[in-house]
Design a protein around this motif. Structure first.
Motif, mmCIF file in Angstrom:
data_model
loop_
_atom_site.group_PDB
_atom_site.id
_atom_site.type_symbol
_atom_site.label_atom_id
_atom_site.label_comp_id
_atom_site.label_asym_id
_atom_site.label_seq_id
_atom_site.Cartn_x
_atom_site.Cartn_y
_atom_site.Cartn_z
ATOM 1 N N LEU A 202 0.841 -1.195 0.000
ATOM 2 C CA LEU A 202 0.000 0.000 0.000
ATOM 3 C C LEU A 202 0.878 1.248 0.000
ATOM 4 C CD1 LEU A 202 -2.802 -0.928 2.582
ATOM 5 C CD2 LEU A 202 -2.600 -1.531 0.158
ATOM 6 N N LEU A 203 0.349 2.287 -0.616
ATOM 7 C CA LEU A 203 1.014 3.589 -0.625
ATOM 8 C C LEU A 203 0.296 4.476 0.385
ATOM 9 C CD1 LEU A 203 3.131 5.452 -1.958
ATOM 10 C CD2 LEU A 203 1.368 6.092 -3.611
ATOM 11 N N VAL A 219 0.441 -2.419 -4.958
ATOM 12 C CA VAL A 219 0.550 -3.759 -5.555
ATOM 13 C C VAL A 219 -0.498 -4.633 -4.886
ATOM 14 C CG1 VAL A 219 2.003 -5.781 -5.948
ATOM 15 C CG2 VAL A 219 3.018 -3.492 -6.009
ATOM 16 N N ARG A 220 -1.438 -5.140 -5.667
ATOM 17 C CA ARG A 220 -2.555 -5.888 -5.123
ATOM 18 C C ARG A 220 -2.165 -7.315 -4.762
ATOM 19 N NH1 ARG A 220 -7.219 -3.156 -5.850
ATOM 20 N NH2 ARG A 220 -8.413 -5.023 -5.283
ATOM 21 N N SER A 221 -2.855 -7.853 -3.746
ATOM 22 C CA SER A 221 -2.742 -9.269 -3.418
ATOM 23 C C SER A 221 -3.615 -10.066 -4.383
ATOM 24 C CB SER A 221 -3.181 -9.518 -1.978
ATOM 25 O OG SER A 221 -3.266 -10.906 -1.706
ATOM 26 N N ASN A 222 -3.417 -11.380 -4.407
ATOM 27 C CA ASN A 222 -4.240 -12.232 -5.268
ATOM 28 C C ASN A 222 -5.615 -12.511 -4.667
ATOM 29 O OD1 ASN A 222 -2.895 -13.725 -3.236
ATOM 30 N ND2 ASN A 222 -3.262 -15.648 -4.331
ATOM 31 N N VAL A 223 -5.825 -12.068 -3.421
ATOM 32 C CA VAL A 223 -7.113 -12.269 -2.746
ATOM 33 C C VAL A 223 -7.692 -10.889 -2.426
ATOM 34 C CG1 VAL A 223 -8.285 -13.269 -0.751
ATOM 35 C CG2 VAL A 223 -6.339 -14.473 -1.795
ATOM 36 N N ASP A 224 -8.824 -10.557 -3.046
ATOM 37 C CA ASP A 224 -9.408 -9.221 -2.875
ATOM 38 C C ASP A 224 -9.775 -8.900 -1.429
ATOM 39 O OD1 ASP A 224 -9.093 -8.449 -5.503
ATOM 40 O OD2 ASP A 224 -11.055 -9.217 -6.133
#
Length: 262
Positions: A202-203, A219-224
């Motif tokens: 997270l920023l 940068v997103r995780s693979n699990v929302d």
């Protein structure tokens, strides 16, 4: 044999007399001795001399004086020539988010792309920075990397440290000590979860008083659902604020939120 020799001496003595006998003994008569045979060494010596003479009159074997065929540097260069109209690849380093880039007045999208060979006036405009201009030469088929060195603008509505981008905190212009969260950034995950989420980055925009002012998923995780949990946690974090020359300042920082099985 002895009788034969005696008879021969007697004949010489009778025919030639005393002078003839004397000449015979001294070997002065041509028939008194056989012709001496050449020694093997003499024959070899004459043969060797003859061979040398024959060798001196011979012709040396022909030598191919023509060097092997080689490709000249000019031929090699021609083989590697790039067609004149082949586009080059332009890459811009340090381009801040939201910057407007033009080449000879035409928009250039993104930080890299194919550009026809030519001489260009590169212009970059970004909020919080002075205008950047530079002449660039793009050669056919060749890569070109340009470092966009933007300077903060005092006349801008936003300063260079108020918006996050690739050039944020370049050369430590915004802070020299990063903000640090006061609580853990680990997020619990049930032991029976079918999928273990990847970490999310997270920023976070942190105030000089140590509060979270804004959060974005970088940068997103693979699990929302894990991304949502990370956002909720980041909004409640308290921080040791960033510092510049020993004074607390507002700052942007990337923080990784990791899963932890229960």
């Amino acid at each position: 044999m002895t009788a034969g020799i005696a008879l021969w001496v007697l004949v010489v003595a009778v025919a030639l007399g005393a002078p003839g006998l004397y000449a015979y003994k001294k070997g002065l008569l041509f028939f008194a001795h056989g012709v001496p045979h050449d020694s093997a060494a003499a024959i070899l010596q004459r043969d060797t001399v003859a061979q040398r003479l024959l060798a001196d009159t011979g012709t040396a074997p022909a030598v191919d004086s023509v060097p092997p065929t080689t490709r000249s540097p000019a031929d090699t260069a021609r083989a590697r020539l790039v067609p004149p109209g082949t586009p080059g690849r332009l890459t811009l380093q340090g381009l801040p988010a939201g910057a407007r880039v033009t080449l000879n007045g035409a928009p250039f999208r993104g930080s890299q792309g194919e550009v026809p060979p030519n001489v260009y006036k590169l212009a970059v405009q970004a909020e919080g920075y002075a205008a950047f201009e530079r002449q660039v030469i793009v050669s056919p088929g060749a890569p070109l990397t340009v470092k966009v060195d933007l300077r903060p603008s005092r006349d801008s509505k936003f300063g260079p440290c108020e918006q996050y981008g690739p050039a944020y905190n370049q050369d430590g212009i915004c802070w020299d000590a990063r903000p640090v969260p006061l609580a853990s950034t680990k997020i619990p995950v049930p032991a029976d979860a079918p999928i273990v989420p990847r970490p999310a980055i997270l920023l976070c925009h942190v105030s000089r008083s140590g509060e979270t002012m804004e959060v974005r998923v970088f940068v997103r995780s693979n699990v929302d659902p894990f991304n949502d949990q990370a956002l909720d946690l980041a909004k409640t974090l308290r921080w040791n604020p960033a510092q510049k020359n020993g004074e607390p300042v507002d700052s942007w920082v990337q923080v990784q939120f990791v899963p932890e099985r229960q």
